[in-house]
Write a protein that holds these residues in place. Sequence first.
Motif, PDB file in Angstrom:
ATOM      1  N   PHE A   1      32.252  35.284  38.591  1.00 45.70           N
ATOM      2  CA  PHE A   1      33.097  34.480  37.758  1.00 45.70           C
ATOM      3  C   PHE A   1      33.591  33.091  38.375  1.00 45.70           C
ATOM      4  O   PHE A   1      33.997  33.131  39.296  1.00 45.70           O
ATOM      5  CB  PHE A   1      34.413  35.371  37.215  1.00 45.70           C
TER       6      PHE A   1
ATOM      7  N   PHE B   1      35.499  29.665  38.818  1.00 51.54           N
ATOM      8  CA  PHE B   1      36.792  29.139  38.706  1.00 51.54           C
ATOM      9  C   PHE B   1      36.652  27.661  39.153  1.00 51.54           C
ATOM     10  O   PHE B   1      37.126  27.151  40.313  1.00 51.54           O
ATOM     11  CB  PHE B   1      37.932  29.794  39.179  1.00 51.54           C
TER      12      PHE B   1
ATOM     13  N   ALA C   1      38.901  35.400  32.173  1.00 52.37           N
ATOM     14  CA  ALA C   1      38.348  36.074  33.489  1.00 52.37           C
ATOM     15  C   ALA C   1      38.872  37.619  33.747  1.00 52.37           C
ATOM     16  O   ALA C   1      38.115  38.603  33.820  1.00 52.37           O
ATOM     17  CB  ALA C   1      38.626  35.203  34.647  1.00 52.37           C
TER      18      ALA C   1
ATOM     19  N   LYS D   1      33.207  42.333  41.959  1.00 50.71           N
ATOM     20  CA  LYS D   1      33.559  41.157  41.081  1.00 50.71           C
ATOM     21  C   LYS D   1      33.949  40.070  41.955  1.00 50.71           C
ATOM     22  O   LYS D   1      34.734  40.365  42.856  1.00 50.71           O
ATOM     23  CB  LYS D   1      34.859  41.674  40.235  1.00 50.71           C
TER      24      LYS D   1
ATOM     25  N   ALA E   1      34.819  36.052  42.882  1.00 51.46           N
ATOM     26  CA  ALA E   1      35.560  34.701  42.178  1.00 51.46           C
ATOM     27  C   ALA E   1      34.771  33.557  42.817  1.00 51.46           C
ATOM     28  O   ALA E   1      35.000  33.517  44.211  1.00 51.46           O
ATOM     29  CB  ALA E   1      36.971  34.705  42.149  1.00 51.46           C
TER      30      ALA E   1
ATOM     31  N   THR F   1      34.929  30.096  43.834  1.00 50.55           N
ATOM     32  CA  THR F   1      35.908  28.696  43.857  1.00 50.55           C
ATOM     33  C   THR F   1      35.521  27.469  44.828  1.00 50.55           C
ATOM     34  O   THR F   1      34.554  27.889  45.533  1.00 50.55           O
ATOM     35  CB  THR F   1      37.445  29.158  44.430  1.00 50.55           C
TER      36      THR F   1
ATOM     37  N   ILE G   1      44.527  32.970  40.769  1.00 46.77           N
ATOM     38  CA  ILE G   1      43.462  33.752  40.526  1.00 46.77           C
ATOM     39  C   ILE G   1      43.220  35.071  41.008  1.00 46.77           C
ATOM     40  O   ILE G   1      43.187  36.130  40.013  1.00 46.77           O
ATOM     41  CB  ILE G   1      42.069  33.022  41.082  1.00 46.77           C
TER      42      ILE G   1
ATOM     43  N   LEU H   1      39.801  41.584  41.644  1.00 47.20           N
ATOM     44  CA  LEU H   1      38.576  41.051  42.253  1.00 47.20           C
ATOM     45  C   LEU H   1      38.354  41.774  43.514  1.00 47.20           C
ATOM     46  O   LEU H   1      39.222  42.554  43.898  1.00 47.20           O
ATOM     47  CB  LEU H   1      38.905  39.600  42.951  1.00 47.20           C
TER      48      LEU H   1
ATOM     49  N   LEU I   1      36.042  36.891  47.443  1.00 50.33           N
ATOM     50  CA  LEU I   1      36.052  35.671  46.989  1.00 50.33           C
ATOM     51  C   LEU I   1      34.712  34.795  47.340  1.00 50.33           C
ATOM     52  O   LEU I   1      34.561  35.046  48.737  1.00 50.33           O
ATOM     53  CB  LEU I   1      37.386  35.087  47.768  1.00 50.33           C
TER      54      LEU I   1
END
Length: 215
Positions: free
Chosen positions: A31, A33, A46, A59, A61, A63, A74, A80, A83
Motif C-alpha cells: 500500500f 502512502f 488503507a 502487508k 506500507a 513510504t 500510518i 502492517l 515498512l
Amino acid sequence: MPSHVAVKICGLSDSDHVRVAAEAGARYVGFVFFPKSPRHLGLDRAAELAGDVPDGIAKVALTVNATDAELDAIVGAVPLDMLQLHGKETPERVAEVKARFGLPVMKAIGVAEASDLTQIDLYSDAADQLLIDAKPPRGAELPGGNGLAFDWRLLAGRKYWRKPWMLAGGLTKENVAEAIRLTGARQVDVSSGVETAPGQKDAALIRAFLKATKG
C-alpha cells in the motif's frame, strides 16, 4: 528458474484486487502512502484494504522520506507487517525507523549502473530486506513505479547478499521469467506492470504475472 518465487503486488487500492492477488499466490501486498503517486491511499482506505488481506500474506506500507509523525499515523491506523522506505533515507534512518516501530524494514535501492550496487552493502546491516529497483530518471516525481527496468545482468551471480532481496523495476508478465533467470531473484515486486493505466490495477494482469513467475 528458482521454485517458489515470492511475489509482491504493490500499489493496491481496490479490495477485489487484494483478493485476486491473494488467491493467485502473492506473498506480499503493498500500500502506497505518498501523495504524489497515483497509487496513494488515505489511512481509512488503507486500513479497510489491510483488513481484507488473508493471514500469511505480508502487508507492506511504502513510504518516501516519511517523518516520524507520518509513520506514527500510518502504523497507528493500518495493521502492517513491514515498512518499505523508498526515498533517500540513510542507513541510520533505516535503523531508527526499525527501532522505533518494531516492524521489519525493507529499503529500496535504485540501480542504473554497477557503481550503484555499493549501496547494497551499506544498507544490509540496517534493513531486514532490500528492494533492488530501477533508479528513477533525473527529475522524476516518483522514486519508483515508473515502469523502468535496469540491466539485470548487473545482478547476475550476486545471490549471496547478507539480507533477502527483491527485484523490482519494469517487470511484466512478458519479462519476469527472464528477469528471474538472469538475476537469480527469489522475490519480485510489481506495480505498473499489472496496470492498464497509472494506478489502475487489472485482475487478469495480476493473475498472469503470478503465473509467469511460476515458470
